[in-house]
Design an enzyme around this catalytic site. Structure first.
Site, PDB file in Angstrom:
ATOM      1  N   LYS A 181      -3.893  10.163   8.557  1.00 29.19           N
ATOM      2  CA  LYS A 181      -3.089   9.161   9.263  1.00 29.19           C
ATOM      3  C   LYS A 181      -1.773   9.765   9.742  1.00 29.19           C
ATOM      4  CE  LYS A 181      -6.012   6.038   7.252  1.00 29.19           C
ATOM      5  NZ  LYS A 181      -6.561   5.763   5.924  1.00 29.19           N
ATOM      6  N   ASP A 194      -0.308   5.104  -3.527  1.00 31.06           N
ATOM      7  CA  ASP A 194      -1.161   5.529  -2.425  1.00 31.06           C
ATOM      8  C   ASP A 194      -0.311   5.395  -1.157  1.00 31.06           C
ATOM      9  OD1 ASP A 194      -2.956   5.811  -0.350  1.00 31.06           O
ATOM     10  OD2 ASP A 194      -4.307   4.192  -0.991  1.00 31.06           O
ATOM     11  N   TRP A 217      -6.843  -1.881   0.528  1.00 34.80           N
ATOM     12  CA  TRP A 217      -6.860  -0.588  -0.170  1.00 34.80           C
ATOM     13  C   TRP A 217      -6.467  -0.728  -1.626  1.00 34.80           C
ATOM     14  CZ3 TRP A 217     -10.022   2.537   1.770  1.00 34.80           C
ATOM     15  CH2 TRP A 217     -10.171   2.683   3.159  1.00 34.80           C
TER      16      TRP A 217
HETATM   17  C1  PLP Z   1      -7.332   5.342   4.944  1.00 36.07           C
HETATM   18  C2  PLP Z   1      -6.820   4.916   3.625  1.00 36.07           C
HETATM   19  C3  PLP Z   1      -7.505   5.185   2.428  1.00 36.07           C
HETATM   20  C4  PLP Z   1      -8.855   5.873   2.411  1.00 36.07           C
HETATM   21  O1  PLP Z   1      -8.705   7.161   2.813  1.00 36.07           O
HETATM   22  P1  PLP Z   1      -9.936   8.202   2.861  1.00 36.07           P
HETATM   23  O2  PLP Z   1      -9.207   9.495   3.055  1.00 36.07           O
HETATM   24  O3  PLP Z   1     -10.782   7.797   4.009  1.00 36.07           O
HETATM   25  O4  PLP Z   1     -10.655   8.134   1.578  1.00 36.07           O
HETATM   26  C5  PLP Z   1      -6.937   4.800   1.243  1.00 36.07           C
HETATM   27  N1  PLP Z   1      -5.744   4.164   1.216  1.00 36.07           N
HETATM   28  C6  PLP Z   1      -5.060   3.882   2.345  1.00 36.07           C
HETATM   29  C7  PLP Z   1      -3.741   3.203   2.244  1.00 36.07           C
HETATM   30  C8  PLP Z   1      -5.574   4.257   3.578  1.00 36.07           C
HETATM   31  O5  PLP Z   1      -4.890   3.982   4.698  1.00 36.07           O
END
Ligand code: PLP
Length: 360
Positions: free
Chosen positions: A195, A171, A101
């Site tokens: 998540k 993030d 990511w």
């Molecule tokens: C799942 C995830 C993403 C992408 O998320 P989307 O909502 O599908 O765009 C980005 N960063 C991390 C750490 C993730 O777990």
């Protein structure tokens, strides 16, 4: 048979929240219809919108100098929206690299400006997050970005990078609200909801108000943080269902002991699964180095890919869903987000020991 949901995202939600949604879906608070059939400008939705922001700030221990914005487009849109808003042409942004990511975040930022790898563990398989002494920050970057938990590799920071007055951005898609964190050290935090916070469809951005200046003139209205801040996330139609459920999840976290309560739960669960790895005498090989092990996504390998496939299908026969690793890396991944309770981790750990005994 009980179903244990180890999906990586969209992922497990608290049972009591789903029960409340179920109960309210035909009649929200006596209005004769569900919340997703009402105006986003109704007083019912307004109350949810206000409460969700307040609950998020309270859980994170943040004061009124922060805003919580509810956007769409997922965390992936934030990879672009952040530099579009916050990285001016003459500036540099520093990215700390720890997995798939953070790779994507850097790649996207480089479309808009000067963004650089400011330290990391690149070289392919990302078994750990960078050590503090591996960070090489620019003198005066627009911001320093990192990924608190790498959902695919299963590595997680156990510390907040020291950035000495520079603006810090994270993030937190896959570990937001999973443990206490000194959120006041961040200028901006973002997370896709699916998540740890709720259903897919809402993206949470928590931003310091003093960083919300005017966006570049040529930026579309819908890609400006200031649009959402000025209009309390109600400039256009928000993802009402996702925010409604997210608000209930935040309420559930508060009732379950807040972030300290989540951390206790999460340590217990991950401890059970890592112990099964460590006790297996090499049958299971954890992907992450000890000090980077994620409490949210436990990643490990078996002696062969065919055994991994047998493991996943035998687990499924025991009600354990979602254990195949991300398609880009293979192996096994057990996601143990907030809503999973210790029973799920206990069942998995017991299954792992049995499987190792009969296949080792
Ligand atoms: C799942 C995830 C993403 C992408 O998320 P989307 O909502 O599908 O765009 C980005 N960063 C991390 C750490 C993730 O777990």
């Amino acid at each position: 048979m009980t179903t244990y949901n180890f999906n990586a995202g969209p992922a497990i939600l608290p049972r009591v929240v789903l029960e409340q949604v179920h109960a309210e879906l035909l009649d929200y608070q006596g209005r004769g219809m569900s919340i997703i059939e009402m105006s986003h400008r109704s007083k019912e939705y307004e109350a949810i919108n206000v409460r969700a922001e307040a609950r998020m700030l309270a859980l994170l221990g943040l004061e009124s100098s922060y805003r919580v914005l509810f956007l769409q487009g997922g965390a992936s849109t934030q990879f672009a929206m952040l530099p579009m808003n916050m990285l001016a042409a003459e500036q540099t942004a520093d990215y700390l690299m720890s997995g798939a990511w953070s790779d994507k975040a850097l790649e996207e930022a480089q479309r808009f400006g000067r963004a650089r790898d400011a330290g990391g563990t690149a070289g392919g398989d990302y078994r750990r997050v960078p050590r503090p002494e591996q960070l090489h920050l620019s003198e005066n970057p627009a911001y320093v970005h990192y990924t608190t938990n790498e959902t695919i590799q299963g590595v997680q920071y156990q510390y907040i990078p020291e950035v000495g007055g520079r603006r810090l951005v994270a993030d937190m898609s896959s570990d937001i609200c999973s443990r206490p964190i000194d959120a006041g050290r961040f200028s901006l935090i973002y997370a896709g909801a699916q998540k740890n916070l709720g259903p897919a469809g809402a993206t949470v951005v928590i931003v310091r108000e003093d960083w919300l200046g005017e966006a570049p003139r040529d930026l579309p209205v819908m890609l400006r943080y200031s649009t959402f801040a000025k209009n309390n996330s109600l400039y256009n139609t928000p993802p009402v269902f996702a925010v409604y459920v997210l608000d209930l999840v935040l309420g559930w976290i508060g009732d379950a002991g807040g972030l300290a309560g989540m951390e206790r739960r999460n340590q217990e669960k991950a401890g059970l699964v890592y112990a099964a790895i460590d006790q297996s005498e090499g049958f299971y090989r954890g992907h992450a180095d000890q000090d980077s092990r994620s409490l949210m996504n436990v990643t490990f390998r078996l002696p062969s890919e065919s055994l991994e496939q047998r493991f996943a299908s035998a687990a499924l026969a025991h009600g354990m869903v979602g254990l195949a690793g991300h398609r880009s890396v293979g192996g096994i991944r057990a996601s143990l987000y907030n809503a999973m309770d210790a029973d799920g981790a206990r069942a998995l750990a017991a299954f792992m020991l049995d499987f190792a005994d009969s296949n080792g």
